[in-house]
Design an enzyme around this catalytic site. Structure first.
Site, PDB file in Angstrom:
ATOM      1  N   SER A 135       0.867  -1.169   0.000  1.00 13.00           N
ATOM      2  CA  SER A 135       0.000   0.000   0.000  1.00 13.00           C
ATOM      3  C   SER A 135       0.910   1.228   0.000  1.00 13.00           C
ATOM      4  O   SER A 135       1.730   1.387   0.910  1.00 13.00           O
ATOM      5  CB  SER A 135      -0.866  -0.047   1.264  1.00 13.00           C
ATOM      6  OG  SER A 135      -1.575   1.142   1.430  1.00 13.00           O
ATOM      7  N   LYS A 161      -1.094  -1.012  -4.337  1.00 13.73           N
ATOM      8  CA  LYS A 161      -2.280  -0.180  -4.061  1.00 13.73           C
ATOM      9  C   LYS A 161      -1.819   1.244  -3.860  1.00 13.73           C
ATOM     10  O   LYS A 161      -0.820   1.506  -3.175  1.00 13.73           O
ATOM     11  CB  LYS A 161      -3.002  -0.757  -2.850  1.00 13.73           C
ATOM     12  CG  LYS A 161      -3.607   0.211  -1.855  1.00 13.73           C
ATOM     13  CD  LYS A 161      -4.494  -0.550  -0.875  1.00 13.73           C
ATOM     14  CE  LYS A 161      -4.640   0.176   0.452  1.00 13.73           C
ATOM     15  NZ  LYS A 161      -5.450  -0.594   1.411  1.00 13.73           N
ATOM     16  N   LYS A 163      -2.859   5.098  -2.614  1.00 14.18           N
ATOM     17  CA  LYS A 163      -3.819   5.952  -1.915  1.00 14.18           C
ATOM     18  C   LYS A 163      -4.159   7.111  -2.836  1.00 14.18           C
ATOM     19  O   LYS A 163      -3.257   7.691  -3.464  1.00 14.18           O
ATOM     20  CB  LYS A 163      -3.182   6.490  -0.622  1.00 14.18           C
ATOM     21  CG  LYS A 163      -2.953   5.421   0.426  1.00 14.18           C
ATOM     22  CD  LYS A 163      -4.273   4.981   1.042  1.00 14.18           C
ATOM     23  CE  LYS A 163      -4.047   3.907   2.089  1.00 14.18           C
ATOM     24  NZ  LYS A 163      -5.327   3.461   2.677  1.00 14.18           N
ATOM     25  N   ASP A 188      -7.155   3.275  -3.315  1.00 13.52           N
ATOM     26  CA  ASP A 188      -7.893   3.334  -2.056  1.00 13.52           C
ATOM     27  C   ASP A 188      -8.135   4.799  -1.700  1.00 13.52           C
ATOM     28  O   ASP A 188      -7.186   5.562  -1.503  1.00 13.52           O
ATOM     29  CB  ASP A 188      -7.077   2.645  -0.945  1.00 13.52           C
ATOM     30  CG  ASP A 188      -7.822   2.575   0.379  1.00 13.52           C
ATOM     31  OD1 ASP A 188      -8.985   3.028   0.455  1.00 13.52           O
ATOM     32  OD2 ASP A 188      -7.240   2.051   1.361  1.00 13.52           O
ATOM     33  N   GLU A 213     -11.050   0.897  -3.835  1.00 16.11           N
ATOM     34  CA  GLU A 213     -11.337   0.629  -2.421  1.00 16.11           C
ATOM     35  C   GLU A 213     -11.966   1.859  -1.773  1.00 16.11           C
ATOM     36  O   GLU A 213     -11.431   2.970  -1.883  1.00 16.11           O
ATOM     37  CB  GLU A 213     -10.023   0.237  -1.724  1.00 16.11           C
ATOM     38  CG  GLU A 213     -10.181  -0.165  -0.272  1.00 16.11           C
ATOM     39  CD  GLU A 213      -8.849  -0.667   0.334  1.00 16.11           C
ATOM     40  OE1 GLU A 213      -7.930  -0.993  -0.424  1.00 16.11           O
ATOM     41  OE2 GLU A 213      -8.760  -0.694   1.573  1.00 16.11           O
ATOM     42  N   ASP A 238     -13.879  -1.326   2.722  1.00 17.57           N
ATOM     43  CA  ASP A 238     -12.977  -1.365   3.879  1.00 17.57           C
ATOM     44  C   ASP A 238     -13.743  -0.750   5.060  1.00 17.57           C
ATOM     45  O   ASP A 238     -14.468  -1.460   5.774  1.00 17.57           O
ATOM     46  CB  ASP A 238     -11.665  -0.620   3.535  1.00 17.57           C
ATOM     47  CG  ASP A 238     -10.661  -0.544   4.699  1.00 17.57           C
ATOM     48  OD1 ASP A 238     -10.981  -1.005   5.801  1.00 17.57           O
ATOM     49  OD2 ASP A 238      -9.551   0.001   4.505  1.00 17.57           O
ATOM     50  N   LYS A 262     -10.026  -6.592   7.748  1.00 16.45           N
ATOM     51  CA  LYS A 262      -8.956  -6.220   8.674  1.00 16.45           C
ATOM     52  C   LYS A 262      -9.311  -6.759  10.048  1.00 16.45           C
ATOM     53  O   LYS A 262     -10.426  -6.540  10.536  1.00 16.45           O
ATOM     54  CB  LYS A 262      -8.832  -4.690   8.770  1.00 16.45           C
ATOM     55  CG  LYS A 262      -8.190  -4.054   7.558  1.00 16.45           C
ATOM     56  CD  LYS A 262      -7.994  -2.564   7.746  1.00 16.45           C
ATOM     57  CE  LYS A 262      -7.447  -1.968   6.469  1.00 16.45           C
ATOM     58  NZ  LYS A 262      -7.429  -0.502   6.492  1.00 16.45           N
ATOM     59  N   GLY A 290      -4.334  -4.085   6.192  1.00 13.77           N
ATOM     60  CA  GLY A 290      -3.481  -3.869   7.354  1.00 13.77           C
ATOM     61  C   GLY A 290      -3.639  -2.475   7.921  1.00 13.77           C
ATOM     62  O   GLY A 290      -4.237  -1.589   7.303  1.00 13.77           O
TER      63      GLY A 290
END
Ligand code: OSB
Ligand code: MG
Length: 369
Positions: A135, A161, A163, A188, A213, A238, A262, A290
């Protein structure tokens, strides 16, 4: 199980090797709470409360976790009569999933070690190794992001991934996509977009992403279902799923096609396994997300990722992506994007007590009254 006679809570602070920025905040160091449950026989089980310091991902903070753990969760487990982690009455506390997760994880560590079975096997895991993704946070500039992607792809991570946030979305994602046409990629948003951003989300829809996400706010399950109707890219949930009932609602509405499970967000391994089972029953692929866990929480994430429904790479990068030195005697290691599932009894990682002690900022021991 033998009764729990003491609960120890420790705040442990570790610096991050690389600043991590999401749509809501940036961090350079993390403070997590380690939970140690000790039985009257002298056996100890460790858990980790991986809450962010501020209430920007969920409502919890390190301070709320500390207070709830000390004042409500510790009294619930001290002296409790239990045969299995599911028997502990942690569910009497509403919300506060991160705090509950630390206790639930410590109970599973104790229980699996006591039975002489690896945690992964105790949870129903079937894999010998799990695929790891990374991530990547928001970087100062696109070149910095490309350098991060290059590093992680060279290390062998199986999925990247990114952000995203308004002002840092289509342009950086397009840049990564053109530099790495075949790398499995997803984004995400941590819930910052709204239906007013539909045109932008449609652009993201053309970039060959594995998933988008949490594009909308956690409770926007109806709007997420409308969005999923309009996008070809699967939406991954999420923040929207804190409780099993959130997943029931999301499945009913069609709010997404992939689930990020998670341990922290769901309140522990017990709830995470239930979410896995329900998602599998409904044909939803899952992966393990995570919260920048230290080695103890990271070991639990690896064990969970060994369950058969975890068919997508999980955010279980090696400890070295985050910490120069971890709280366990052996770090979590990713080799060519694969992390080994431990075959030793219990959690599979031992706390490095000296290193933990040296980085402890606060500690309390709660005995049986
Ligand atoms: O949304 O997945 C998230 C970290 C902090 C808060 C939210 C998230 C994350 C991550 C970290 O993406 C992933 C990891 O632990 O490697
Ligand atoms: Mg997320």
């Amino acid at each position: 199980m033998t009764r729990i006679s003491t609960v120890e809570l420790r705040r442990v602070r570790l610096p991050l090797v690389h600043q991590f920025r999401t749509s809501s905040h940036a961090k350079r160091a993390l403070e997590h709470i380690l939970v140690t449950l000790t039985t009257t026989d002298g056996d100890a089980g460790w858990g980790e409360i991986a809450s962010p310091s501020g209430p920007f991902y969920s409502a919890e903070t390190v301070e709320t976790c500390w207070a709830v753990a000390r004042d409500h969760l510790a009294p619930l487990v001290l002296g409790a009569d239990w045969q299995h982690p599911r028997d502990l009455p942690l569910g009497r506390v509403r919300g506060n999933q991160f705090a509950r997760a630390g206790f639930d994880m410590a109970a599973w560590s104790l229980w699996s070690a006591g039975r002489g079975v690896p945690l992964a096997q105790a949870l129903g895991g079937t894999r010998a190794e799990v695929e790891a993704g990374v991530s990547l946070g928001i970087e100062p500039a696109i070149d910095d992001l490309l350098a991060q992607v290059e590093l992680r792809v060279a290390e062998g991570y199986r999925r990247v991934k990114l952000k995203i946030a308004p002002g840092w979305d289509v342009e950086p994602v397009r840049a990564v996509r053109s530099a790495y046409p075949s790398v499995p990629l997803h984004v995400d948003a941590n819930g910052v977009y709204t239906p007013a951003h539909l045109p932008l989300l449609r652009e993201l829809d053309t970039l060959g992403l594995l998933m988008i996400e949490q594009p909308y706010a956690p409770r926007a399950l109806a709007e997420l279902a409308d969005l999923q109707q309009q996008l070809a890219t699967p939406i991954c949930l999420d923040e929207s799923v804190e409780e099993l009932d959130d997943l029931v609602t999301a499945l009913r509405l069609g709010s997404g096609r992939i689930l990020n499970i998670k341990v922290s967000r769901m309140g522990g391994l017990t709830a995470a396994v239930r979410a896995h089972d329900l998602a599998v029953e409904h044909g939803l692929p899952v992966w393990c997300g995570g919260m920048h866990e230290f080695g103890l929480g990271r070991a639990a994430n690896v064990a969970l990722s060994a369950l058969p429904g975890f068919t997508l790479p999980s955010d279980v990068s090696g400890s070295d992506k985050y910490y120069a030195r971890d709280v366990t005697t052996e770090p979590i290691v990713s080799v060519d994007g694969l992390v080994e599932v431990s075959t030793t009894a219990g959690l599979g990682r031992e706390p490095d007590l000296g290193f933990i002690e040296a980085n402890t900022t606060d500690r309390i021991v709660l005995p049986l009254p």
